[in-house]
Write a protein that holds these residues in place. Structure first.
Motif, PDB file in Angstrom:
ATOM      1  N   UNK A  97       0.795  -1.318  -0.087  1.00  0.00           N
ATOM      2  CA  UNK A  97      -0.160  -0.047  -0.003  1.00  0.00           C
ATOM      3  C   UNK A  97       0.917   1.246  -0.089  1.00  0.00           C
ATOM      4  N   UNK A  98       2.090   0.860   0.193  1.00  0.00           N
ATOM      5  CA  UNK A  98       3.102   2.305   0.312  1.00  0.00           C
ATOM      6  C   UNK A  98       3.258   2.806  -1.133  1.00  0.00           C
ATOM      7  N   UNK A  99       2.735   4.177  -1.291  1.00  0.00           N
ATOM      8  CA  UNK A  99       3.010   4.770  -2.533  1.00  0.00           C
ATOM      9  C   UNK A  99       4.428   5.666  -2.939  1.00  0.00           C
ATOM     10  N   UNK A 100       4.518   6.292  -1.583  1.00  0.00           N
ATOM     11  CA  UNK A 100       5.664   7.060  -1.797  1.00  0.00           C
ATOM     12  C   UNK A 100       6.178   7.694  -0.463  1.00  0.00           C
ATOM     13  N   UNK A 101       7.331   8.152  -0.464  1.00  0.00           N
ATOM     14  CA  UNK A 101       8.021   8.646   0.538  1.00  0.00           C
ATOM     15  C   UNK A 101       8.438  10.157   0.640  1.00  0.00           C
ATOM     16  N   UNK A 102       8.903  10.914   1.324  1.00  0.00           N
ATOM     17  CA  UNK A 102       9.383  12.266   1.074  1.00  0.00           C
ATOM     18  C   UNK A 102       9.938  12.733  -0.064  1.00  0.00           C
ATOM     19  N   UNK A 103      10.697  12.124  -0.382  1.00  0.00           N
ATOM     20  CA  UNK A 103      11.542  12.585  -1.551  1.00  0.00           C
ATOM     21  C   UNK A 103      10.629  12.450  -2.757  1.00  0.00           C
ATOM     22  N   UNK A 104       9.846  11.307  -2.961  1.00  0.00           N
ATOM     23  CA  UNK A 104       9.001  11.105  -3.863  1.00  0.00           C
ATOM     24  C   UNK A 104       7.764  11.962  -3.956  1.00  0.00           C
TER      25      UNK A 104
END
Length: 178
Positions: A157-164
């Motif tokens: 379910x993870x779509x993206x972290x801070x950088x993205x």
């Protein structure tokens, strides 16, 4: 009141836990009226396009949420992208990431996403530490009952972290009270 339907056994009822305090009211007003700190703050306000709701999706509101989190506390925030233009969703994400250094975006149901941030929570954890929850005799059955039979299903379910997210919103101004 619906919790007794979802949790018919009173021993399983999460709101019966003496550590739990539930506050159901305008989140911004409530947080402005207290100096208390909370381990968890979750927000599921109506979509921001509804009258009087947009102030629950601004950078200033997210700053208030962060200010009221205990050290290591976590916030989750509903992002109803099906009800928003792409530009509007990006402005909300940008506002959230301006406040939470560890902002992440997670999939939910359909186009309902979830923003997650913390007030200095430790991490990241190893894959082994993450998977350990599925072997825990109390937590494991609860996670599986939610439909996550394997750790990879939740991680998917993870779509993206801070950088993205910062890259995705580089051309967007954060949503603000002004």
């Amino acid at each position: 009141e619906m919790n007794s339907i979802v949790y018919p056994d009173a021993a399983d009822h999460p709101l019966a836990d003496p550590r739990v305090r539930v506050h159901i009211e305008d989140g911004r007003y409530f947080l402005q009226t207290t100096n208390r700190r909370f381990d968890i703050i979750t927000g599921e306000p109506p979509p921001p396009k509804m009258a009087g709701i947009v102030s629950l999706y601004t950078r200033e509101y997210f700053e208030l949420v962060r200010e009221r989190l205990a050290d290591g506390g976590i916030t989750t925030y509903w992002l109803p992208t099906q009800a928003l233009r792409v530009e509007d969703a990006k402005s909300i994400v940008r506002a959230f990431c301006d406040v939470f250094e560890d902002c992440t975006l997670w999939g939910g149901s359909g186009y309902d996403f979830m923003l997650v941030g913390t007030r200095g929570a430790r991490g990241p954890v190893s894959a082994e530490q993450f998977a350990r929850q599925w072997r825990d005799p109390v937590v494991g059955p609860e996670i599986r009952a939610l439909g996550f039979e394997h750790p990879e299903q939740l991680a998917a379910l993870f779509m993206g972290g801070r950088g993205h997210l910062l890259n995705l919103t580089a051309d967007s101004e954060p949503l603000t009270d002004a």
